[in-house]
Design a protein around this motif. Structure first.
Motif, short mmCIF file in Angstrom:
data_model
loop_
_atom_site.label_atom_id
_atom_site.label_comp_id
_atom_site.label_asym_id
_atom_site.label_seq_id
_atom_site.Cartn_x
_atom_site.Cartn_y
_atom_site.Cartn_z
N GLN A 430 0.83 -1.21 0.00
CA GLN A 430 0.00 0.00 0.00
C GLN A 430 0.86 1.26 0.00
O GLN A 430 0.44 2.32 -0.47
CB GLN A 430 -0.93 0.01 1.23
CG GLN A 430 -1.93 -1.14 1.27
CD GLN A 430 -1.35 -2.38 1.94
OE1 GLN A 430 -0.13 -2.50 2.07
NE2 GLN A 430 -2.22 -3.27 2.37
N ARG A 431 2.08 1.14 0.53
CA ARG A 431 2.97 2.30 0.62
C ARG A 431 4.03 2.30 -0.48
O ARG A 431 4.92 3.15 -0.47
CB ARG A 431 3.67 2.30 1.99
CG ARG A 431 2.71 2.26 3.17
CD ARG A 431 3.48 2.21 4.48
NE ARG A 431 2.58 2.17 5.63
CZ ARG A 431 2.99 2.09 6.89
NH1 ARG A 431 4.29 2.05 7.15
NH2 ARG A 431 2.12 2.06 7.88
N ILE A 432 3.96 1.36 -1.39
CA ILE A 432 4.98 1.21 -2.43
C ILE A 432 4.33 1.32 -3.80
O ILE A 432 3.24 0.80 -4.03
CB ILE A 432 5.70 -0.15 -2.30
CG1 ILE A 432 6.39 -0.26 -0.94
CG2 ILE A 432 6.71 -0.34 -3.41
CD1 ILE A 432 7.53 0.71 -0.73
N ALA A 433 5.01 1.98 -4.72
CA ALA A 433 4.54 2.06 -6.10
C ALA A 433 5.23 0.98 -6.92
O ALA A 433 6.46 0.89 -6.94
CB ALA A 433 4.85 3.44 -6.68
N LEU A 434 4.45 0.13 -7.56
CA LEU A 434 5.01 -0.86 -8.49
C LEU A 434 5.15 -0.20 -9.85
O LEU A 434 4.16 0.21 -10.46
CB LEU A 434 4.09 -2.09 -8.56
CG LEU A 434 3.96 -2.92 -7.29
CD1 LEU A 434 3.06 -4.12 -7.53
CD2 LEU A 434 5.33 -3.39 -6.82
N VAL A 435 6.39 -0.10 -10.32
CA VAL A 435 6.66 0.62 -11.56
C VAL A 435 7.07 -0.36 -12.64
O VAL A 435 7.49 -1.49 -12.39
CB VAL A 435 7.76 1.68 -11.36
CG1 VAL A 435 7.34 2.68 -10.30
CG2 VAL A 435 9.09 1.04 -10.97
N ASP A 436 6.96 0.11 -13.87
CA ASP A 436 7.34 -0.71 -15.01
C ASP A 436 8.84 -0.99 -14.98
O ASP A 436 9.64 -0.16 -14.57
CB ASP A 436 6.98 0.02 -16.31
CG ASP A 436 7.09 -0.89 -17.52
OD1 ASP A 436 8.19 -0.96 -18.10
OD2 ASP A 436 6.10 -1.53 -17.88
N ASN A 437 9.21 -2.19 -15.41
CA ASN A 437 10.62 -2.57 -15.41
C ASN A 437 11.47 -1.60 -16.22
O ASN A 437 12.65 -1.38 -15.90
CB ASN A 437 10.79 -3.97 -16.00
CG ASN A 437 10.42 -5.06 -15.01
OD1 ASN A 437 9.87 -4.79 -13.95
ND2 ASN A 437 10.72 -6.29 -15.35
#
Length: 727
Positions: A430-437
């Motif tokens: 919830q506190r982390i942004a999953l970004v594109d590789n």
């Protein structure tokens, strides 16, 4: 005069590795995949008499060891009972204090030993989290390939197939005793093997695992061996609140401490006996486990060919190196509140982007690897040689990428990645942004490009090794004068190359010093203190002399580094002046004014960073001993090492304080972070003092070199690159 490259131009290297062959079949097309099998039979490889005899001997030994352990527990119980009922009778003295000490001391020590021995029988290791499973309905092609390989090799089909983010595949029993009894098998596939291998290579890896399945009793025996060995390791090395209680008793002072010390002696003796039993089982079983690996390798070679076996092995090594780089990137970007969306794909990409010279070094190191007497796995060199002797053509050959095996690979890798973050690592997404590789890879490519520029500019030596004397303000220069200085510096690098290589080898010889030599010498040589007059140190005088001699040989090669530093400083100053005048900047480059100020501050601490690098490299084996809880036999050594590293860690702590005024220009750090945050290790109150000190020193050495190289790379964009930088 050759023209200088314009600012913002990123020199490109040829691709480190050719891209994988494009898929010609649809993902998840089981029928098309299975057509690559030329036949459904492979030559049988019966187990030899020696192999069967070794299996029987190991089985007997591994059954005897727990029996001996139970006898030891029984003997200790009887001794405690006998002393409790007869001890007061045989003590002739009637002084109450003497009675308490003479009677209660051995009784408490015996009880402490019993508790230490019985606890592992009553406690159960924590059961691991549930893995990510793939069903036949989700991925029918995976199951179809698995079933075909099992039928060809005569191996049982696994009951479940799991996936994870490791560069590995494994075959074993599902959790629980019933799974062991009824043979409920589980295959675990590391998804980086899928994203980074060809279909033929992945099929070979699976054949190796099914080779273990086909070993039948051997597989059960290997499972018992590993369980018994792990259990003995827990008994010998595991420490808990009971050990802290005994230690606290010994620290009470007075006659109570005598009882505590006696209890510690009893526990130490019991664990020494168990340590001997553990190593007895390990020594006896290591030969069999190596033979089981060779047998599984033969299944892989017979199915996919001996030539493919060697390529597959090398590919796994390259993927493992890529995984190390990837996890480092993940840790860095986690600090900035973002994580890559697809770990397996990122690992495969990192392996593909390994420079050709790095892959060559990895392969060269593999050719020098030898199998140790107590190794449970043969060396890669021995395994490839054994597969080559089979000279098997294989029955499955294809250039298709392994990704075609999954009809919805992206969903599987994303699920496995999230599972790793949330379940295995405990990250709250919830506190982390999953970004594109591509965002993570873009930052890393910029960093690697800066490192390549800096390596060429400095003759491939560590940036901290070069004494840079940088003015507060770069001298005014135009592009022509900067280019002329760059060419002069390139000629200087070429002329000094033999001397630079000699210095690099001398530095490597210093870094290769053993931990024992460091414990005896580094503390005193580095700080100028007097070596204590003890027989232990005098007995290792030759090691101390060798350490001094190696440093003297390295320091004698200092003048070429001084000359290189003067040349580099002059060329760098002119290049920085041109960079500051240009309205354009390279992608990802720091502000030139702030970058120059930071570069000067970092260069001033290069001697400290070089000492930190040497200390971290040479202390690493001792850190591994602590990580594996084997430090109980090295108490004095660890104490001396802690003092040695702590002094350097204090120097590092003082050195990073002024960097709090420098904003961190690197994108993997959170907004508002300073260079002090980048260079400084966060103290872990729960960690061993030596671990904290070493991590402080190692982080400063690594981050200092990284920051220096990246900033140098920003400014040397106008410097022509040398055609063949030294290795």
């Amino acid at each position: 005069m050759p023209s200088a490259r314009p600012l913002g131009f990123a020199p490109t290297n040829p691709p480190a590795e050719a891209a994988a062959s494009p898929a010609t079949i649809q993902p998840g097309d089981a029928e098309a995949i299975l057509r690559h099998f030329r036949t459904d039979t492979v030559p049988k490889h019966p187990l030899g008499l020696t192999y069967r005899m070794a299996m029987a001997a190991v089985a007997l030994t591994m059954l005897l060891l727990p029996a001996i352990y139970l006898l030891l527990v029984g003997a200790a119980t009887w001794c405690v009972y006998w002393w409790a009922t007869h001890g007061l009778i045989i003590i002739p003295v009637r002084n109450i204090k003497v009675i308490l000490l003479a009677y209660c001391g051995p009784l408490f020590a015996g009880v402490a030993l019993l508790v230490a021995l019985v606890k592992p029988l009553l406690s159960r290791p924590k059961r691991g989290p549930e893995p990510v499973l793939i069903t036949r309905e989700d991925e029918p092609a995976v199951w179809a390939l698995v079933e075909r390989i099992c039928r060809i090799l005569g191996a049982p089909v696994p009951r479940t197939i799991a996936v994870d983010c490791e560069v590995n595949a494994s075959a074993g029993f599902e959790p629980g005793l019933l799974a062991f009894v009824f043979g409920r098998l589980r295959l675990t596939i590391g998804l980086p093997l899928v994203t980074g291998m060809s279909l033929q290579q992945l099929t070979g890896v699976l054949a190796h695992e099914f080779g273990h399945f086909a070993q039948g009793g051997g597989m059960r025996l290997s499972n018992i061996i590993r369980r018994v060995s792990a259990w003995f390791a827990r008994v010998v090395y595991e420490r808990d609140s009971w050990d802290e209680f005994v230690q606290g008793t010994a620290n009470q002072g007075g006659w109570i401490s005598l009882i505590g010390y006696l209890a510690q002696a009893f526990v130490w003796l019991g664990r020494r006996i168990l340590w001997c039993m553990m190593w007895t089982g390990h020594v006896i079983s290591s030969y069999l486990l190596r033979q089981m690996e060779f047998d599984a390798d033969s299944c892989e070679a017979r199915l996919c060919g001996s030539a493919a076996f060697a390529k597959t092995h090398d590919r796994i090594v390259h993927l493992s190196v890529g995984a190390n780089q990837t996890w480092n990137l993940v840790g860095e970007h986690f600090q900035a509140g973002r994580l890559p969306r697809d770990i397996p794909a990122l690992i495969a990409s990192a392996a593909r982007r390994l420079p050709a010279e790095i892959r060559a070094r990895i392969d060269e190191a593999g050719e020098k690897e030898e199998t140790g007497l107590f190794d449970t796995h043969p060396s890669g060199k021995a395994r490839k040689a054994a597969a080559a002797r089979l000279d098997a053509p294989g029955i499955f050959q294809t250039d298709e990428p392994a990704t075609v095996l999954f009809q919805n690979l992206a969903a599987v890798t994303h699920t496995a990645t999230r599972h790793h973050y949330t379940v295995l690592a405990g990250v709250q997404l919830q506190r982390i942004a999953l970004v594109d590789n591509r965002e993570i890879e873009g930052h890393d490519e910029v960093r690697q490009e800066r490192h390549r520029r800096a390596a060429t500019f400095l003759g491939s030596l560590p940036p901290s090794a070069i004494p840079l004397d940088l003015p507060e303000t770069p001298p005014s220069a135009d592009l022509a004068s900067a280019t002329a200085a760059a060419e002069s510096h390139a000629a200087c690098v070429a002329r000094l190359r033999p001397d630079l290589e000699a210095w690099a080898e001398a530095q490597a010889s210093v870094e290769r010093q053993s931990v024992a030599e460091l414990l005896l010498a580094a503390r005193f040589v580095d700080t100028g203190r007097q070596v204590p007059d003890t027989a232990h140190v005098h007995g290792h005088a030759s090691a101390l002399d060798e350490l001094k001699a190696r440093r003297e040989r390295r320091d004698a090669l200092g003048p070429p580094l001084q000359e290189l530093g003067r040349s580099a400083s002059a060329a760098l100053g002119l290049a920085a002046s041109v960079s500051m005048q240009s309205p354009q900047r390279p992608v990802g480059a720091a502000d030139p004014q702030a970058g120059w100020s930071l570069l000067r501050a970092l260069a001033a601490h290069s001697p400290l960073a070089l000492r930190a690098r040497e200390m971290a490299i040479r202390m690493h084996p001792l850190l591994q001993q602590i990580a594996t809880h084997q430090q109980h036999d090295m108490t004095h050594a660890i104490h001396v090492a802690t003092l040695a590293v702590r002094g350097l860690a204090e120097e590092v702590g003082k050195a990073v304080l002024p960097f709090s005024t420098h904003p961190c220009p690197f994108p993997e750090m959170p907004a508002g972070a300073t260079m002090k945050d980048y260079l400084q290790h966060e103290h872990d109150s729960a960690a061993h003092p030596l671990v904290n000190a070493l991590q402080c020193v190692a982080r400063f050495a690594d981050r200092h070199e990284d920051a220096l190289a990246r900033l140098l790379g920003d400014f040397v964009v106008v410097v022509p690159t040398a055609s063949a930088p030294p290795r």
